[in-house]
Design a protein around this motif. Structure first.
Motif, mmCIF file in Angstrom:
data_model
loop_
_atom_site.group_PDB
_atom_site.id
_atom_site.type_symbol
_atom_site.label_atom_id
_atom_site.label_comp_id
_atom_site.label_asym_id
_atom_site.label_seq_id
_atom_site.Cartn_x
_atom_site.Cartn_y
_atom_site.Cartn_z
ATOM 1 N N PHE A 81 -6.976 1.585 -0.298
ATOM 2 C CA PHE A 81 -7.928 2.672 -0.066
ATOM 3 C C PHE A 81 -7.233 3.874 0.560
ATOM 4 O O PHE A 81 -7.425 5.017 0.149
ATOM 5 C CB PHE A 81 -9.050 2.210 0.869
ATOM 6 C CG PHE A 81 -10.062 1.306 0.224
ATOM 7 C CD1 PHE A 81 -10.141 1.190 -1.146
ATOM 8 C CD2 PHE A 81 -10.938 0.571 0.999
ATOM 9 C CE1 PHE A 81 -11.072 0.361 -1.740
ATOM 10 C CE2 PHE A 81 -11.877 -0.265 0.418
ATOM 11 C CZ PHE A 81 -11.940 -0.367 -0.955
ATOM 12 N N VAL A 82 -6.423 3.595 1.577
ATOM 13 C CA VAL A 82 -5.763 4.684 2.302
ATOM 14 C C VAL A 82 -4.718 5.366 1.421
ATOM 15 O O VAL A 82 -4.642 6.595 1.351
ATOM 16 C CB VAL A 82 -5.115 4.162 3.599
ATOM 17 C CG1 VAL A 82 -4.305 5.262 4.276
ATOM 18 C CG2 VAL A 82 -6.181 3.636 4.553
ATOM 19 N N SER A 83 -3.907 4.565 0.715
ATOM 20 C CA SER A 83 -2.787 5.130 -0.035
ATOM 21 C C SER A 83 -3.216 5.791 -1.336
ATOM 22 O O SER A 83 -2.575 6.738 -1.793
ATOM 23 C CB SER A 83 -1.752 4.038 -0.340
ATOM 24 O OG SER A 83 -2.291 3.062 -1.214
ATOM 25 N N PHE A 84 -4.312 5.318 -1.945
ATOM 26 C CA PHE A 84 -4.707 5.887 -3.237
ATOM 27 C C PHE A 84 -5.921 6.804 -3.133
ATOM 28 O O PHE A 84 -5.917 7.921 -3.633
ATOM 29 C CB PHE A 84 -4.998 4.786 -4.257
ATOM 30 C CG PHE A 84 -5.164 5.317 -5.660
ATOM 31 C CD1 PHE A 84 -4.051 5.514 -6.459
ATOM 32 C CD2 PHE A 84 -6.407 5.650 -6.159
ATOM 33 C CE1 PHE A 84 -4.183 6.029 -7.744
ATOM 34 C CE2 PHE A 84 -6.560 6.165 -7.440
ATOM 35 C CZ PHE A 84 -5.439 6.354 -8.236
ATOM 36 N N PHE A 85 -6.983 6.328 -2.463
ATOM 37 C CA PHE A 85 -8.217 7.110 -2.386
ATOM 38 C C PHE A 85 -8.289 7.979 -1.128
ATOM 39 O O PHE A 85 -9.268 8.698 -0.940
ATOM 40 C CB PHE A 85 -9.437 6.182 -2.414
ATOM 41 C CG PHE A 85 -9.595 5.419 -3.696
ATOM 42 C CD1 PHE A 85 -9.987 6.052 -4.855
ATOM 43 C CD2 PHE A 85 -9.342 4.058 -3.746
ATOM 44 C CE1 PHE A 85 -10.136 5.357 -6.038
ATOM 45 C CE2 PHE A 85 -9.486 3.342 -4.923
ATOM 46 C CZ PHE A 85 -9.881 4.003 -6.073
ATOM 47 N N PHE A 86 -7.279 7.874 -0.243
ATOM 48 C CA PHE A 86 -7.273 8.608 1.024
ATOM 49 C C PHE A 86 -8.537 8.296 1.821
ATOM 50 O O PHE A 86 -9.175 9.169 2.398
ATOM 51 C CB PHE A 86 -7.153 10.120 0.779
ATOM 52 C CG PHE A 86 -6.031 10.488 -0.144
ATOM 53 C CD1 PHE A 86 -4.713 10.290 0.234
ATOM 54 C CD2 PHE A 86 -6.279 11.000 -1.401
ATOM 55 C CE1 PHE A 86 -3.672 10.611 -0.621
ATOM 56 C CE2 PHE A 86 -5.241 11.324 -2.265
ATOM 57 C CZ PHE A 86 -3.939 11.130 -1.867
#
Length: 327
Positions: free
Chosen positions: A208-213
C-alpha cells in the motif's frame, strides 16, 4: 466510437513505423496515455456512459479530474520513477513530439494508480481472462477496507459492483454511496467473488505504502501484534500463555522458518526460538497439480486453520485449478 477511430488512426501511424522493432504488449501504459488524451479532447474527462453498469443514476458522476496523480510521490519513488522513465521513452519513440504540450506525468500517475484489469467470461465455468486495462471512474472513488463492502467483478469492458453481503443493496444517495469501501489489495483482481480472501498482512501494508502511497490504519491492520497472530498462527500452542505459536521468516537461513511466541504475556520470552520448520509455499513454478496439493497438505499440518497464510495458499491452489480449466 468516434474516439476509437481517432485513436486507432494515431496508433496505427506509430505501428507502421516500428512494427518490426516493438513488442506492443510491452507498451501498455504509453498506449493508455495516448488513448486517454484522445478521449479528453472529445469528452473533457466526463464520459457519457459509466463503465460500472449497476450504479444508480441518482449518484453524482465522477470525472477524470477528480483522480489524484501523485506526481510528487512518483518522482520520489524509485519503483514508480523507473516505470515513468521507461514510459516517457516509449511515448517519444511511438508518438515523437505530439504530446509535448501535455502534462504526461500527471496522466501517467492517474493511470498507474487507478487502472483496473478488464476481463471477460471465457467458458461455462466462469473462468475469466485478463485482456487489458481500463479506468473506472466510479470504482476509483471508494476508500480501502481490509474487509470491504464491495467486490469488483468485470465482464467484458464493463464492471459490476457486488456487495460482499448479499442482503445489502447499492445506496441511492451520493452521501451513502461514498461511504462504501473496496480492497486496494485486489484492485486489479476481478476473479475473487468472496470477501474471505481480502485479508490484511504486513506485506500487503508495505505494498500500500510503496505503490498506492497509502498506509492502512483499519482495525485489522492497526494492531500489528494481533495482525501477526492472524497472519501466521500455527496449530501449536505456547505452553506458558496458551496462545498459538507464530511462524516467522528466519533471516539467517531463507529456506527455513522459525516458530516462536510473540505474546504480550511477560512470562514468555519472545526472542526464544521454539522450533525450526522447512515450509514450501505454492509459487506456480511446478507443472503437476499433485505437487501443489502436497504443498498445501504440508502447510495445513503446520498452520492454524484460520491462518491468513493458509487462506492465501488455498486461494493460490484455487487459481491453479481455474487456470487448468481455462487451458
Amino acid at each position: 466510437r468516434i474516439s476509437d477511430e481517432i485513436y486507432h488512426k494515431l496508433e496505427c501511424e506509430a505501428y507502421k513505423k516500428f512494427s518490426k522493432e516493438i513488442k506492443f504488449e510491452e507498451f501498455v501504459i504509453p498506449r493508455m496515455i495516448a488513448r486517454l488524451i484522445t478521449r479528453l479532447n472529445i469528452d473533457g474527462g466526463q464520459p457519457e456512459h459509466d463503465l460500472c453498469i449497476n450504479v444508480p443514476k441518482s449518484i453524482d458522476r465522477r470525472t477524470w479530474y477528480d483522480l489524484l496523480g501523485h506526481r510528487d510521490e512518483i518522482i520520489c519513488s524509485d519503483r514508480h520513477l523507473n516505470v515513468w522513465l521507461k514510459t516517457i521513452k516509449q511515448i517519444e519513440l511511438l508518438f515523437k513530439d505530439k504530446f509535448n504540450n501535455i502534462d504526461l506525468l500527471e496522466i501517467f500517475g492517474k493511470i498507474l494508480i487507478n487502472r483496473f484489469r478488464v476481463g471477460f467470461i471465457e467458458n461455462l465455468f466462469n473462468g475469466r481472462l485478463a485482456i487489458g486495462w481500463a479506468i473506472y471512474l466510479t470504482t476509483s472513488r471508494f476508500n480501502h477496507s481490509c474487509q470491504p463492502d464491495l467486490l469488483q467483478c468485470s465482464y467484458d469492458i464493463n464492471m459490476r459492483l457486488k456487495f460482499s453481503d448479499s442482503n445489502k443493496i447499492i445506496p441511492q444517495t451520493t452521501l451513502e454511496f461514498d461511504k462504501l469501501t473496496v480492497s486496494y489489495r485486489h484492485q486489479n483482481d476481478f476473479r475473487l467473488k468472496s470477501p474471505l480472501t481480502y485479508v490484511p498482512n504486513r506485506i500487503q501494508r508495505r505494498t500500500f505504502v510503496s505503490f498506492f502511497f497509502f498506509n492502512c490504519h483499519c482495525i485489522y491492520c492497526n494492531d500489528d501484534l494481533c495482525n501477526r497472530y492472524d497472519e501466521s498462527a500455527t496449530n501449536h500452542l505456547c505452553y506458558k500463555c496458551g496462545n498459538p505459536l507464530i511462524l516467522q521468516l528466519y533471516s539467517q537461513k531463507p529456506n527455513l522458518s522459525i516458530i516462536n511466541c510473540i505474546s504480550k504475556n511477560n512470562s514468555c520470552q519472545t526472542e526464544q526460538i521454539i522450533d525450526y520448520v522447512n515450509i514450501s509455499i505454492i509459487d506456480y513454478t511446478e507443472q503437476s497439480i499433485d505437487i501443489y496439493e502436497e504443498k498445501l497438505s504440508n502447510i495445513q499440518q503446520i498452520l492454524h486453520e484460520n491462518s491468513i497464510l493458509l487462506l492465501q495458499e488455498r486461494e493460490k491452489l484455487f487459481f491453479v485449478y481455474q487456470k487448468l480449466i481455462n487451458d
